[in-house]
Design a protein around this motif. Structure first.
Motif, PDB file in Angstrom:
ATOM      1  N   THR A 111      42.750 -11.272  -3.188  1.00 49.68           N
ATOM      2  CA  THR A 111      43.821 -10.888  -4.112  1.00 49.68           C
ATOM      3  C   THR A 111      45.196 -11.098  -3.478  1.00 49.68           C
ATOM      4  N   ARG A 112      45.252 -11.103  -2.143  1.00 49.15           N
ATOM      5  CA  ARG A 112      46.519 -11.360  -1.458  1.00 49.15           C
ATOM      6  C   ARG A 112      46.806 -12.849  -1.338  1.00 49.15           C
ATOM      7  N   LEU A 116      50.009 -14.691  -8.812  1.00 54.34           N
ATOM      8  CA  LEU A 116      49.811 -14.603 -10.256  1.00 54.34           C
ATOM      9  C   LEU A 116      50.342 -15.820 -10.986  1.00 54.34           C
ATOM     10  N   CYS A 148      42.228  -4.056  -6.480  1.00 58.12           N
ATOM     11  CA  CYS A 148      41.842  -5.064  -7.474  1.00 58.12           C
ATOM     12  C   CYS A 148      42.330  -4.686  -8.865  1.00 58.12           C
ATOM     13  N   CYS A 150      45.060  -2.931  -9.570  1.00 51.99           N
ATOM     14  CA  CYS A 150      46.504  -3.223  -9.582  1.00 51.99           C
ATOM     15  C   CYS A 150      46.742  -4.714  -9.855  1.00 51.99           C
ATOM     16  N   TYR A 151      45.945  -5.539  -9.197  1.00 52.40           N
ATOM     17  CA  TYR A 151      46.080  -6.984  -9.381  1.00 52.40           C
ATOM     18  C   TYR A 151      45.750  -7.372 -10.824  1.00 52.40           C
ATOM     19  N   GLN A 154      48.464  -6.179 -13.313  1.00 51.46           N
ATOM     20  CA  GLN A 154      49.655  -7.029 -13.214  1.00 51.46           C
ATOM     21  C   GLN A 154      49.396  -8.399 -13.828  1.00 51.46           C
TER      22      GLN A 154
END
Length: 1187
Positions: A111-112, A116, A148, A150-151, A154
């Motif tokens: 995820t890092r 996006l 995850c 939060c990702y 967003q």
């Protein structure tokens, strides 16, 4: 597997495996070793692929962990390649074991890496998240979940809408079982402007996004056992979203397959919401709306259904809710061309989704004859209505045959029918959850919406029985039967009002007749389903549903003829090849012989010999095929004259053969390896033993001819090694003993000539006690078996116990006394209870040593930690004290002198302490206290050591009478005080506790809402035999006024059920008042005269006239509890005896009116005048009656 997890980067798995083998190889091979068998090529390839999967994951994960967000421009390419490689692997094999922490660490890291702005990578990341978590069945930890989510939240706010379906798919996998841990993000997801609320709204145009959002909501509501569920405000929000989704109509241009999946998601969400802890509906409207929408979708996809569905079901029997339209069924609409969304290769969208969808389509929804292969066979004795058959047949009939479609079109329609059946199955499972979550009494009002309550005729209503009879999917039929069973289970109180013995009324239909119609319609429909069913699993559910119906319906209030067709119809299924079907049929037979036993209809069926009605012509085609290998356990059709005369129930013979005889054939579900010497499967044998126990309990006169044979069956079971078989064998012995005891009870209606001879009973128990029962009593590794064996010992007939050899008697007593010190609470409770039974035996109750040993064992058990042990010990103590009273009457002071004073003191103290325990202990503790206070002698009462315990005992009884305990406890306490008043040695006139005892009884007789408590308190106030016991004139007057007030208000109650005790209450109160009149003296006259001139006194005159003429009834309630015992205040005299005693009282009071002076004399004259008026009224009524 451990070796694979610790593999070094770049090492070869083959080399690692070889090293392990070399390390573990012994120096010398054993000659007993299994010969080496080369691995087949297929297994070698499969094992290699599985090992490669683990290596591939480790390699790709290692590369991903080495990447950093600040790497050169080829990062996007590297991520694409690694994501594709990880997504392409299959992780469903059990051999692939990946650490949960590795998966979580990988997801947090990637995820890092994926910004996006790279939407294609975001989609692949979401696909990878779903793929890993779904196939590996991993529930992420809270840290990974937070990162995850939060990702994903967003991404939903930043990325274009075309990515949202995949993001929601990953989000639904992340929140699976993690709803309570998502509290940080619930506002963004479920708030007023939450993304899930937006996408799940019925007005949203994209159905794929709606389906994905509903899946997320359902997984949020899903609760994992042992963890908290989603917190209440958000849970209610989700529930309303699911309900609104189902209530909204299907869009006209929607893909039917996609709509079915969306409905499935909403239904699963409803089920998860209701399963996540206690649920409270927002009034009957919300429950009615839920039931209405579930009923509508119960028939989703059924061709020919044209019904005006209501949005709310109301709890009232309104059959006009739905009406079938006469329009002919329309052909199903062709599936529309696949949209862009549906053309995409769909991946597994939920946990545990099975592969091979085409095979499932072929297996579950097979092209067949009209109506999905469901036909209406003709049943002798159960003719279906022609209108119902034709209407239902057209109801399910497809408008076009499969031959009208090409192969692709036929496959599409089969797939659509499969999705429709899945919707119906999910809805029925959700309805099952509703039935289990809602209070049973609330659901009774909705029965008419799901179970027909109208006579046969006219258009058939759409109910659960419609699905059971006509749905083409066996899984859907099974679910409908499970819902019906859940509705019927525990409905005895509701169905108990059914009655149709009286002729039907033309003006209106009573509710009892409607319920009887419901029972008959259930019988008719389930019998038809039994004939038409071919799936063994569904057939088992049909039989279980019939067992629930039989176990709850009141056949003693219904016209005979319902059970006979069912009895004959299920008999051939005893030969069914499926074990589960045979077990369920035996369960149904057990319910039949248990229903309001003994029923004359069942008694006649049990005595009918031969298998007339058991021919295969009455069974489905599967049974006709199965019956080619006859089952040896079915009783033969021909019988010798001796067998006919003995009239041994054929069901008894069948069950005995199932338990003891080997089987010749083998069921399909039992696998190979059966032989002629192999017994029936354990479930069949256990169920047969239960049926035997039910038979013996309900129809012992028919079974007593086989008493010795049944004892032999029990002994054989006790000798086996299976604890379950041993337990059922012991329970059968207990039922045999209980049946014999019932025959010898004084209230038994069976003639003495028809009872089992006492010598046969003695011989039976001699054989039992010398058999394997001793081993069961000493089986410490199976405490349940020991418990049942103790219960068996307690079922010995007292008259037979007296005739047993001394060795057998000693064995029973010694074993039971020893088991009271068992470490297991169940065993200890059973042993203490058995001693409580033995203490009532005439041959043991006069044995002072046995009484003392039993008392010590009971007193020890009263201090046990287990409430069950203390409850049984209190009951046994009550029985023991009953024995003391009996011995005191038979043996007099001799027995009282032989029994240790200290033991009596310990019993008083222990009973007083137990009276503060739980209600189930307290009810018998106060009973024992009353007996002990009655038993105490004058010498004991004068000893200082007894003074304080005596006061504490009386105080405990008074406190219990005035407490808020259960009514059973309070009326036992009233009885105990009356029992204590019978002891002439008690100083009722001078003791300090006497005033509180009388005051408590006077208060309860006026104010208690329970009439049985008032009856007991009134009876207790009439126990003292002398005027001295009532104390001074003030206390005597208080007792008199309390009884008079209670008589005046004897019809005032808030509970309608209490009115059945009104007559008994008035009778007891009037008797107590006449008792006080008999004992009254001159100084009591002012209080009596003043009260008789009031309104209450004038009412007393009418009740007194009725009492003297023999009316009013006796005491209709008894002291409750397992123990026996007499009742105070129970009057057996007829009207003549009462009138004679009344005249004697009147003569005595006339003498008092001439002797006294002043107020006492005038009051006595008033009392005499009232009583003379009562006497004249009695004589006038007597003359009128004689004329």
């Amino acid at each position: 597997m451990a070796a694979k997890e610790t593999l070094h980067q770049g090492s070869s798995p083959l080399m690692s495996s070889s090293a392990c083998i070399n390390d573990c190889l012994p120096g010398i091979l054993s000659p007993d070793a299994v010969p080496f068998t080369p691995m087949s090529q297929e297994n070698r390839v499969e094992l290699g692929s599985v090992a490669a999967t683990g290596v591939q994951f480790n390699r790709c994960a290692s590369k991903l962990r080495s990447l950093r967000a600040g790497n050169p421009a080829n990062l996007k390419t590297e991520l694409n390649i690694l994501f594709d490689q990880l997504i392409s692997e299959n992780y469903t094999s059990d051999v692939v074991v990946l650490c949960r922490q590795e998966v979580c660490t990988l997801l947090v890291h990637v995820t890092r890496l994926v910004p996006l702005s790279q939407e294609h990578l975001v989609v692949k990341l979401c696909q990878l998240t779903h793929h890993l978590l779904n196939q590996l069945q991993v529930v992420v930890d809270e840290q990974t979940l937070d990162v995850c989510m939060c990702y994903a939240v967003q991404a939903l706010g930043v990325c274009n809408p075309w990515t949202h379906s995949e993001i929601l798919l990953a989000l639904s996998t992340l929140v699976y079982g993690n709803g309570p841990h998502c509290h940080r993000h619930l506002g963004a997801l479920l708030g007023d402007d939450g993304i899930l609320r937006l996408y799940s709204d019925p007005s949203h145009p994209d159905m794929e996004l709606r389906r994905a959002a509903l899946t997320c909501l359902a997984n949020l509501c899903l609760s994992v056992p042992g963890q908290a569920s989603l917190e209440e405000p958000y849970r209610s929000v989700c529930f309303k979203v699911f309900l609104q989704t189902l209530q909204s109509p299907q869009p006209p241009d929607a893909d039917p397959l996609l709509y079915c999946m969306m409905v499935q998601g909403a239904v699963k969400g409803l089920q998860a919401s209701l399963s996540g802890g206690k649920w409270r509906f927002g009034g009957s409207e919300e429950l009615g709306a839920l039931l209405a929408v579930l009923k509508r979708f119960m028939f989703h996809g059924c061709p020919g259904v044209c019904v005006e569905w209501l949005s709310v079901l109301y709890p009232a029997p309104l059959p006009q809710y739905e009406t079938c339209c006469p329009k002919p069924p329309q052909p199903p609409r062709d599936p529309p061309a696949q949209t862009k969304t549906s053309n995409k290769k769909r991946k597994s969208k939920g946990r545990g989704r099975k592969a091979g969808e085409e095979e499932e389509v072929e297996r579950e929804v097979r092209p067949g004859p009209p109506g999905g292969g469901r036909t209406w066979p003709k049943t002798p004795g159960l003719p279906p209505s022609p209108a119902v058959v034709s209407s239902l047949a057209s109801f399910w009939k497809m408008s076009s045959s499969d031959s009208e479609f090409s192969d692709p079109e036929g496959a599409a329609h089969s797939k659509l029918r499969l999705y429709h059946s899945r919707v119906r199955q999910g809805v029925l499972l959700c309805l099952l959850t509703v039935v289990k979550a809602v209070d049973r009494r609330t659901l009774y009002g909705y029965w008419s919406s799901f179970i027909p309550d109208t006579p046969i005729g006219g258009p058939p209503p759409l109910t659960l029985l419609t699905i059971v009879l006509k749905d083409p999917s066996p899984k859907v039929r099974t679910c409908a039967l499970q819902v019906l069973s859940a509705l019927l289970e525990g409905s005895r109180q509701f169905l108990g009002v059914a009655e149709d013995l009286a002729p039907p009324r033309t003006s209106y239909t009573p509710f009892s007749f409607s319920m009887a119609t419901t029972v008959r319609e259930l019988h008719r429909s389930l019998s038809l389903a039994l004939l038409a069913e071919s799936s063994p699993h569904t057939l088992t559910q049909v039989v279980k549903c019939l067992a629930h119906l039989v176990g709850n319906a009141p056949y003693n209030r219904l016209r005979p003829g319902l059970l006979s067709p069912l009895w004959r119809q299920i008999r051939p299924y005893l030969r069914h090849r499926d074990v589960n079907v045979r077990v369920s049929v035996l369960t149904l037979y057990g319910a039949l012989v248990s229903a309001q036993a003994p029923l004359p209809e069942i008694q006649l069926l049990l005595t009918q010999q031969g298998d007339g009605t058991g021919s295969p012509s009455h069974t489905p085609h599967t049974l006709q095929r199965n019956s080619q290998t006859p089952h040896t356990h079915t009783p033969p059709a021909s019988h010798t004259p001796g067998e006919e005369e003995s009239r041994v129930p054929w069901l008894l013979q069948l069950c005995v053969s199932l338990v003891t005889q080997p089987r010749d054939d083998q069921s399909d579900s039992e696998g190979p390896g059966g032989g002629a010497s192999v017994l029936e499967p354990s479930p069949v044998r256990l169920e047969a033993l239960q049926v035997l126990a039910h038979l013996v309990r309900g129809y012992f006169p028919l079974c007593q001819v086989c008493l010795c044979e049944l004892g032999g069956v029990s002994a054989r079971c006790l000798r086996e090694t299976d604890p379950s078989v041993q337990l059922h064998g012991a329970k059968l012995l207990e039922e045999l003993g209980t049946g014999i005891i019932q025959q010898y009870r004084s209230e038994s209606s069976q003639p003495e000539s028809c009872r089992v001879p006492i010598q046969q009973v003695v011989q039976f128990w001699v054989e039992v006690l010398s058999g394997p029962l001793n081993g069961a009593l000493q089986s410490q590794q199976h405490p349940t078996l020991q418990t049942s064996a103790c219960d068996t010992l307690s079922s010995i007939l007292p008259q037979a116990f007296t005739e047993l050899p001394e060795r057998s008697q000693t064995l029973c007593i010694t074993v039971l006394l020893g088991l009271t010190f068992s470490d297991n609470s169940l065993v200890k409770a059973a042993a203490v209870r058995a001693l409580g039974v033995y203490i009532l035996f005439p041959c043991l109750r006069e044995d002072v040593m046995f009484v003392a040993d039993t008392a010590n064992a009971i007193l020890t058990a009263l201090d046990d930690r287990s409430p069950n042990v203390r409850a049984k010990a209190a009951w046994s103590l009550g029985n023991l004290t009953d024995t003391l009273i009996v011995n005191m009457g038979c043996l007099g002071e001799v027995f009282q002198e032989e029994l240790s004073d200290m033991l009596v003191l310990q019993m008083v103290q222990s009973a007083t302490k137990a009276s503060t325990d739980k209600d189930r202990v307290k009810s018998n503790a106060v009973r024992a206290l009353g007996n002990l206070l009655h038993f105490l002698s004058l010498g004991q009462l004068t000893r200082p050591v007894f003074q304080r315990p005596l006061e504490e005992a009386i105080s405990a009884l008074v406190t219990t009478v005035q407490s808020e305990a259960t009514m059973k406890v309070r009326w036992n306490a009233c009885y105990a005080l009356g029992n204590a008043f019978r002891n002439p040695a008690l100083p009722l006139d001078s003791a300090s506790w006497s005033a509180s005892a009388f005051s408590a009884l006077c208060s309860v007789v006026i104010s208690c809402q329970n009439f049985k408590v008032r009856i007991k308190s009134a009876a207790a106030l009439s126990v003292p035999a002398s005027r001295r016991c009532y104390g001074d004139a003030e206390r005597f007057g208080c007792v008199w006024r309390s009884l008079l007030t209670a008589l005046e208000h004897s019809e005032e109650t808030r509970d309608f059920l209490e009115y059945r005790y009104c007559s008994a209450l008035r009778h007891t109160l009037t008797h107590s008042l006449t008792h006080l009149l008999q004992l009254s003296q001159s100084h009591d006259m002012p209080a009596l005269g003043a009260s008789l001139q009031t309104e209450e006194g004038r009412g007393f005159r009418g009740h007194l006239v009725k009492y003297l003429r023999g009316g009013g009834g006796g005491v209709e309630c008894e002291r409750e509890g397992e123990g026996g015992g007499g009742e105070e205040g129970e009057i057996e005299e007829d009207g003549e005896d009462r009138l004679r005693a009344f005249k004697e009282t009147l003569e005595r009071l006339r003498g008092l009116s001439g002797e006294g002076e002043g107020e006492e004399r005038m009051s006595a004259k008033v009392v005499v005048a009232v009583l003379e008026d009562v006497l004249r009224s009695c004589e006038e009524l007597k003359v009128t009656t004689s004329d």
